[in-house]
Every structure is written in structure tokens, then in C-alpha cells.
Design a protein around this motif. Structure first.
Motif, PDB file in Angstrom:
ATOM      1  N   ASN A 265      -2.343 -14.989   5.872  1.00  0.00           N
ATOM      2  CA  ASN A 265      -2.028 -14.137   7.019  1.00  0.00           C
ATOM      3  C   ASN A 265      -1.290 -12.845   6.651  1.00  0.00           C
ATOM      4  OD1 ASN A 265      -3.121 -16.071   8.875  1.00  0.00           O
ATOM      5  ND2 ASN A 265      -1.224 -17.246   8.667  1.00  0.00           N
ATOM      6  N   ALA A 266      -1.188 -12.537   5.368  1.00  0.00           N
ATOM      7  CA  ALA A 266      -0.529 -11.286   4.967  1.00  0.00           C
ATOM      8  C   ALA A 266      -1.438 -10.106   5.280  1.00  0.00           C
ATOM      9  CB  ALA A 266      -0.182 -11.309   3.490  1.00  0.00           C
ATOM     10  N   LYS A 267      -0.834  -9.020   5.769  1.00  0.00           N
ATOM     11  CA  LYS A 267      -1.554  -7.789   6.070  1.00  0.00           C
ATOM     12  C   LYS A 267      -0.734  -6.596   5.618  1.00  0.00           C
ATOM     13  CE  LYS A 267      -4.009  -9.560  10.148  1.00  0.00           C
ATOM     14  NZ  LYS A 267      -4.224  -9.383  11.620  1.00  0.00           N
ATOM     15  N   ALA A 268      -1.452  -5.493   5.351  1.00  0.00           N
ATOM     16  CA  ALA A 268      -0.781  -4.249   4.974  1.00  0.00           C
ATOM     17  C   ALA A 268      -0.743  -3.324   6.183  1.00  0.00           C
ATOM     18  CB  ALA A 268      -1.504  -3.577   3.812  1.00  0.00           C
ATOM     19  N   TYR A 269       0.406  -2.661   6.374  1.00  0.00           N
ATOM     20  CA  TYR A 269       0.602  -1.749   7.496  1.00  0.00           C
ATOM     21  C   TYR A 269       1.089  -0.398   6.983  1.00  0.00           C
ATOM     22  CZ  TYR A 269       0.527  -5.919  10.507  1.00  0.00           C
ATOM     23  OH  TYR A 269       0.173  -7.082  11.162  1.00  0.00           O
ATOM     24  N   LEU A 270       0.642   0.651   7.652  1.00  0.00           N
ATOM     25  CA  LEU A 270       1.132   1.992   7.347  1.00  0.00           C
ATOM     26  C   LEU A 270       2.034   2.463   8.485  1.00  0.00           C
ATOM     27  CD1 LEU A 270      -0.483   4.347   9.255  1.00  0.00           C
ATOM     28  CD2 LEU A 270      -2.392   3.480   7.895  1.00  0.00           C
ATOM     29  N   VAL A 271       2.861   3.457   8.184  1.00  0.00           N
ATOM     30  CA  VAL A 271       3.709   4.067   9.199  1.00  0.00           C
ATOM     31  C   VAL A 271       3.202   5.485   9.430  1.00  0.00           C
ATOM     32  CG1 VAL A 271       6.039   4.840   9.786  1.00  0.00           C
ATOM     33  CG2 VAL A 271       5.717   2.685   8.570  1.00  0.00           C
ATOM     34  N   ALA A 272       3.007   5.842  10.690  1.00  0.00           N
ATOM     35  CA  ALA A 272       2.515   7.183  11.017  1.00  0.00           C
ATOM     36  C   ALA A 272       3.068   7.602  12.363  1.00  0.00           C
ATOM     37  CB  ALA A 272       0.988   7.204  11.055  1.00  0.00           C
ATOM     38  N   GLY A 273       2.931   8.906  12.641  1.00  0.00           N
ATOM     39  CA  GLY A 273       3.374   9.406  13.935  1.00  0.00           C
ATOM     40  C   GLY A 273       4.853   9.199  14.152  1.00  0.00           C
ATOM     41  N   ASN A 274       5.196   8.744  15.334  1.00  0.00           N
ATOM     42  CA  ASN A 274       6.590   8.538  15.702  1.00  0.00           C
ATOM     43  C   ASN A 274       7.069   7.176  15.212  1.00  0.00           C
ATOM     44  OD1 ASN A 274       9.079   9.070  16.860  1.00  0.00           O
ATOM     45  ND2 ASN A 274       8.469   8.321  18.886  1.00  0.00           N
ATOM     46  N   ASN A 275       7.025   6.986  13.872  1.00  0.00           N
ATOM     47  CA  ASN A 275       7.467   5.749  13.237  1.00  0.00           C
ATOM     48  C   ASN A 275       6.775   4.517  13.807  1.00  0.00           C
ATOM     49  OD1 ASN A 275       9.216   7.012  11.454  1.00  0.00           O
ATOM     50  ND2 ASN A 275      10.954   6.909  12.863  1.00  0.00           N
ATOM     51  N   MET A 276       5.479   4.651  14.061  1.00  0.00           N
ATOM     52  CA  MET A 276       4.700   3.523  14.534  1.00  0.00           C
ATOM     53  C   MET A 276       3.912   2.924  13.376  1.00  0.00           C
ATOM     54  SD  MET A 276       3.359   4.897  18.245  1.00  0.00           S
ATOM     55  CE  MET A 276       2.869   3.242  18.745  1.00  0.00           C
TER      56      MET A 276
ATOM     57  N   PHE B 147       0.654   0.674  11.863  1.00  0.00           N
ATOM     58  CA  PHE B 147      -0.749   0.383  12.128  1.00  0.00           C
ATOM     59  C   PHE B 147      -1.327  -0.357  10.929  1.00  0.00           C
ATOM     60  CE2 PHE B 147       0.450   4.363  14.127  1.00  0.00           C
ATOM     61  CZ  PHE B 147       0.052   4.177  15.445  1.00  0.00           C
ATOM     62  N   GLU B 148      -2.184  -1.312  11.219  1.00  0.00           N
ATOM     63  CA  GLU B 148      -2.840  -2.037  10.143  1.00  0.00           C
ATOM     64  C   GLU B 148      -3.777  -1.095   9.391  1.00  0.00           C
ATOM     65  OE1 GLU B 148      -5.657  -6.006   9.521  1.00  0.00           O
ATOM     66  OE2 GLU B 148      -4.639  -5.655  11.449  1.00  0.00           O
ATOM     67  N   ILE B 149      -3.819  -1.225   8.090  1.00  0.00           N
ATOM     68  CA  ILE B 149      -4.696  -0.396   7.266  1.00  0.00           C
ATOM     69  C   ILE B 149      -6.142  -0.805   7.500  1.00  0.00           C
ATOM     70  CG2 ILE B 149      -5.434   0.001   4.879  1.00  0.00           C
ATOM     71  CD1 ILE B 149      -2.551   0.194   4.084  1.00  0.00           C
ATOM     72  N   THR B 150      -6.979   0.169   7.841  1.00  0.00           N
ATOM     73  CA  THR B 150      -8.381  -0.113   8.155  1.00  0.00           C
ATOM     74  C   THR B 150      -9.371   0.749   7.375  1.00  0.00           C
ATOM     75  OG1 THR B 150      -8.313   1.458   9.999  1.00  0.00           O
ATOM     76  CG2 THR B 150      -7.797  -0.848  10.505  1.00  0.00           C
ATOM     77  N   ARG B 151      -8.895   1.781   6.705  1.00  0.00           N
ATOM     78  CA  ARG B 151      -9.797   2.687   5.976  1.00  0.00           C
ATOM     79  C   ARG B 151      -9.198   2.977   4.614  1.00  0.00           C
ATOM     80  NH1 ARG B 151      -8.108   8.270   7.504  1.00  0.00           N
ATOM     81  NH2 ARG B 151     -10.265   8.959   7.513  1.00  0.00           N
ATOM     82  N   ASP B 152     -10.055   3.306   3.651  1.00  0.00           N
ATOM     83  CA  ASP B 152      -9.580   3.462   2.280  1.00  0.00           C
ATOM     84  C   ASP B 152      -8.566   4.595   2.154  1.00  0.00           C
ATOM     85  OD1 ASP B 152      -9.925   2.248  -0.353  1.00  0.00           O
ATOM     86  OD2 ASP B 152     -10.615   4.224  -0.976  1.00  0.00           O
ATOM     87  N   GLN B 153      -8.773   5.687   2.916  1.00  0.00           N
ATOM     88  CA  GLN B 153      -7.844   6.806   2.845  1.00  0.00           C
ATOM     89  C   GLN B 153      -6.443   6.434   3.339  1.00  0.00           C
ATOM     90  OE1 GLN B 153      -7.542  10.867   5.143  1.00  0.00           O
ATOM     91  NE2 GLN B 153      -9.450  10.899   3.992  1.00  0.00           N
TER      92      GLN B 153
ATOM     93  N   SER C 102       3.630  -1.061   3.934  1.00  0.00           N
ATOM     94  CA  SER C 102       4.261  -2.360   3.682  1.00  0.00           C
ATOM     95  C   SER C 102       3.199  -3.440   3.680  1.00  0.00           C
ATOM     96  CB  SER C 102       5.305  -2.669   4.762  1.00  0.00           C
ATOM     97  OG  SER C 102       4.689  -2.762   6.036  1.00  0.00           O
ATOM     98  N   VAL C 103       3.544  -4.596   3.129  1.00  0.00           N
ATOM     99  CA  VAL C 103       2.663  -5.754   3.167  1.00  0.00           C
ATOM    100  C   VAL C 103       3.531  -6.984   3.427  1.00  0.00           C
ATOM    101  CG1 VAL C 103       2.763  -6.152   0.660  1.00  0.00           C
ATOM    102  CG2 VAL C 103       0.818  -7.015   1.987  1.00  0.00           C
ATOM    103  N   GLY C 104       3.063  -7.833   4.325  1.00  0.00           N
ATOM    104  CA  GLY C 104       3.835  -9.025   4.645  1.00  0.00           C
ATOM    105  C   GLY C 104       3.147  -9.836   5.726  1.00  0.00           C
TER     106      GLY C 104
END
Length: 405
Positions: free
Chosen positions: A283-294, A296-302, A310-312
């Protein structure tokens, strides 16, 4: 000019086509937050490699995205999927589920008073501009000012039909009024002779392809459009569709510089590490931070070029994870943190914070007063995926205990 000189004096090191040079130049011009920093990043990499080719340049572009000096860029297909326009008068783009694309879309959307989107509009309409104003010389600085150029920016749906109007769709319609989807560069004479009526589109119909004119606009016959649900919906949909068509022409030109971005060495190292953790920890997933410190799950290679990733595993309101900005000092990871963070989409909860401060097993962790961490350890001097997996699994157990107390 430096590259032009290199192409002549040292052709064995210069391997960019004219199309690639143009794509690089306009990518930096239109999508950078700090053009000088992007240029420096690219120049350092090409000098170090002693090879000026598109792959080296794109690696610099990817690193510039990571360092927030260049916006992350999306394809026209991705733009078309950012949101779905609804008919409700309360619908707003910014009321939708925000995405990591928000800053990109805002720059693309902004209308004729902002340099970048208006330049994109002119580029997309270049066939019209070239055929109607063949004597215009963009190299003459005296022709750059708006009062000297032979074209004018026109609102396809006139401002008077939306501004200073009432109606429950007024704000709904205003969002698109000054977007490039509702703006066209047409001849000065045509704009001045064009009325605000619902049927005066002769210039557009005569140049429909070059002006990307949508004939649906002629169906918007209600002058007080802000009172009309169906016509407001058609207007918003048509404006968004035209914006995408404009961007299609822009993207076709910049694509050589922004498609299939190679990852820099440390960004690639982070991706490999985080993917290894996702494979080993259920159940580990990687998330990015964007915008107003929100987050989002990583969905594209870029997405791997984002700075904060983060990953957790989400455990209720807790998120045992690793966070790393993919940078190093003397071979040691910089800003590398592991610990228990608030789960994506949540806020720090005082009751949980008190539990974490008193729970056993976190004695070596700093108890944070930040808006992100409940507890963290930033003393890691090396990266060992096996060791990190074991620590994440231990933190998951602690989080489950905290949730069950």
C-alpha cells in the motif's frame, strides 16, 4: 548567440536542429519562473558533457523543473482532462479538485494583458498575422508597443455582454472573458468596426481556420448571456476548447524540448529508491507537493521532476513516510527526512500530536511543531533501501497503535 557561434566554430560538439533550438528558446520564454537559472543549468550541463544535444538540454530542463525555475508542462490531451465544465452557476474551475497543474493552467489561461499567453496566441494565429500584416517587422522596437502594431486584441464574446451585468452566471462567465480562449488578435480596423452584437463575426468566419474560430459562438444569440444557463455553458465550453486548440499549436512547437524528459542523476536515484519501497511495502505510494502545499499521487513520469516528493503508507490520519528533495552534499542526501507526517489532505491534529509525543519507539525522533510532521529524523547520511523499508514498516506499526489507543 553562443550556440550559433558553437555551431560554426565547433560543429562536432553542436547537435541541435533548428526546430530543437526554437523549442528550447520558447519553452524557457513561456514557461520559466527564472529564465536565467534555466539557461545556466542547461549551459553548465552542455559544457560539462562537451556535447550540445537535445538529451543533455532536456536533462537540464527536467532539473530546472525540480528546482522550481521552470513550470511542469502538460500535453494538450492532459490539459483537456484537467476538469469537466458543469452547467451549475456555482461551478468554478478553482472549486474543482485542485491538481498539480494549477499554476501551469493559470499561466496558459490568462488573457491579453499578460505577455506570455498573448504571445502564445499570436504564435497560434501566425498564419493570420503573416497573411494580413506582411509588412510588419517585429525586429523594429518602435512597432512593439500596442499603439503601433497593426492588430488589436478582440473579445470574441464582447465584454459588454458579461461585465456590468447581473444574472446568476455572471461570475461563471467572467472566468473565461479574458482568457486566450475568448481573445483573438485581428486587424485593428476589423476590431474597431466590429460591434458588440451577437452576429457580427464576419472577420472570424472569413479566417476561421487561422483564428481557430468556433461556429458555436454564433449560436450564443442571447445578448444577456449571464442570465442563460445553456448559452453560458456553451460559451465556457467553447472558450476552453479554443484555448486547447491554441495550446495544441504551441505544444507542437515546444514538444522537442519537453517530451520524454530524462531525469538527472539524483532525481533518478530518488525515483529508483521510492519505487523500490513501493514494491516492498504494501500500500505504499509516492506523493508530490504542488500548488498551495497540496499533495497529489504521482501519475506521470515528469512528476518525478518535482522538488518535494514523499513515499509512504497512509494509516488513518497518519502518514509514515520518507521525504527527499533529490539533492546531495558531498555524496550525502540533503533534506532527507523519515518519520510520521499528517496524511495527505489532512491537517495536524493536536490530539494525535500528543499521542505521538508520548508513544514508545520514537525516542530518537524530533517531535515537530511544523505543519507537516508529527515526528521526524533528518540524520540519515546514507541511503539503504532495505534499512529504510524496515523503518517504514516499524513506523506503520506505531501509527496503527496510535490510531487504536
Amino acid at each position: 548567440m553562443y550556440w550559433a557561434k558553437q555551431s560554426i566554430e565547433r560543429p562536432e560538439f553542436f547537435h541541435l536542429t533548428d526546430f530543437e533550438v526554437r523549442a528550447i528558446a520558447f519553452t524557457i520564454r513561456w514557461w520559466s519562473n527564472n529564465a536565467n537559472a534555466v539557461i545556466k543549468e542547461i549551459m553548465v550541463r552542455t559544457s560539462r558533457e562537451r556535447n550540445i544535444n537535445i538529451e543533455v538540454v532536456k536533462t537540464g530542463i527536467g532539473r530546472s523543473m525540480h528546482d522550481c525555475n521552470l513550470l511542469h508542462i502538460y500535453s494538450p490531451t492532459e490539459v483537456s482532462q484537467f476538469f469537466r465544465i458543469e452547467k451549475s452557476p456555482k461551478w468554478r474551475v478553482y472549486s474543482q479538485q485542485a491538481g498539480p497543474w494549477w499554476e501551469f493552467f493559470w499561466r496558459l489561461r490568462d488573457g491579453y494583458w499578460v505577455d506570455v499567453p498573448s504571445e502564445m496566441l499570436i504564435y497560434a494565429e501566425r498564419e493570420y498575422i503573416n497573411s494580413h500584416f506582411s509588412n510588419y517587422d517585429p525586429a523594429r522596437q518602435d512597432m512593439w508597443e500596442s499603439y503601433n502594431r497593426p492588430w488589436d486584441f478582440d473579445h470574441i464574446i464582447a465584454q459588454n455582454r458579461i461585465n456590468n451585468r447581473q444574472g446568476e452566471y455572471r461570475e461563471y462567465d467572467q472566468f473565461w472573458l479574458n482568457s486566450i480562449g475568448n481573445i483573438a488578435a485581428i486587424s485593428f480596423e476589423s476590431n474597431r468596426s466590429k460591434s458588440d452584437s451577437t452576429s457580427d463575426y464576419e472577420e472570424y468566419e472569413s479566417n476561421a481556420e487561422s483564428l481557430l474560430f468556433d461556429p458555436i459562438v454564433k449560436e450564443l444569440t442571447d445578448y444577456q448571456i449571464t442570465y442563460n444557463a445553456e448559452q453560458s455553458y456553451k460559451y465556457a465550453s467553447s472558450s476552453f476548447a479554443r484555448l486547447i486548440k491554441i495550446y495544441e499549436r504551441v505544444y507542437e512547437m515546444i514538444a522537442p524540448a519537453v517530451e520524454c524528459i530524462p531525469l538527472s542523476s539524483t532525481v533518478s536515484q530518488r525515483k529508483q529508491l521510492f519505487n523500490a519501497i513501493c514494491e516492498q511495502v504494501p500500500n505504499a505510494k509516492a506523493y508530490l507537493v504542488a500548488g498551495n502545499n497540496m499533495e497529489f499521487e504521482i501519475t506521470r513520469d515528469q512528476d518525478w521532476c518535482r522538488q518535494w516528493i514523499s513515499v509512504g503508507v497512509v494509516v488513518g490520519n497518519l502518514y509514515p513516510c520518507i521525504c527527499w528533495i533529490a539533492d546531495q552534499n558531498d555524496g550525502k542526501p540533503r533534506d532527507f527526512e523519515i518519520g510520521i507526517r499528517k496524511a495527505p489532505g489532512t491537517q495536524i491534529i493536536q490530539e494525535i500530536k500528543t499521542k505521538i509525543e508520548n508513544i514508545e519507539g520514537l525516542e530518537s525522533y524530533n517531535k515537530s511543531s511544523s505543519d507537516w510532521w508529527y515526528a521526524y529524523n533528518n540524520k540519515y547520511n546514507h541511503i539503504d533501501s532495505g534499512e529504510l523499508v524496515k523503518e517504514i514498516e516499524r513506523l506503520i506499526v506505531i501509527c496503527n497503535e496510535a490510531n487504536n489507543d
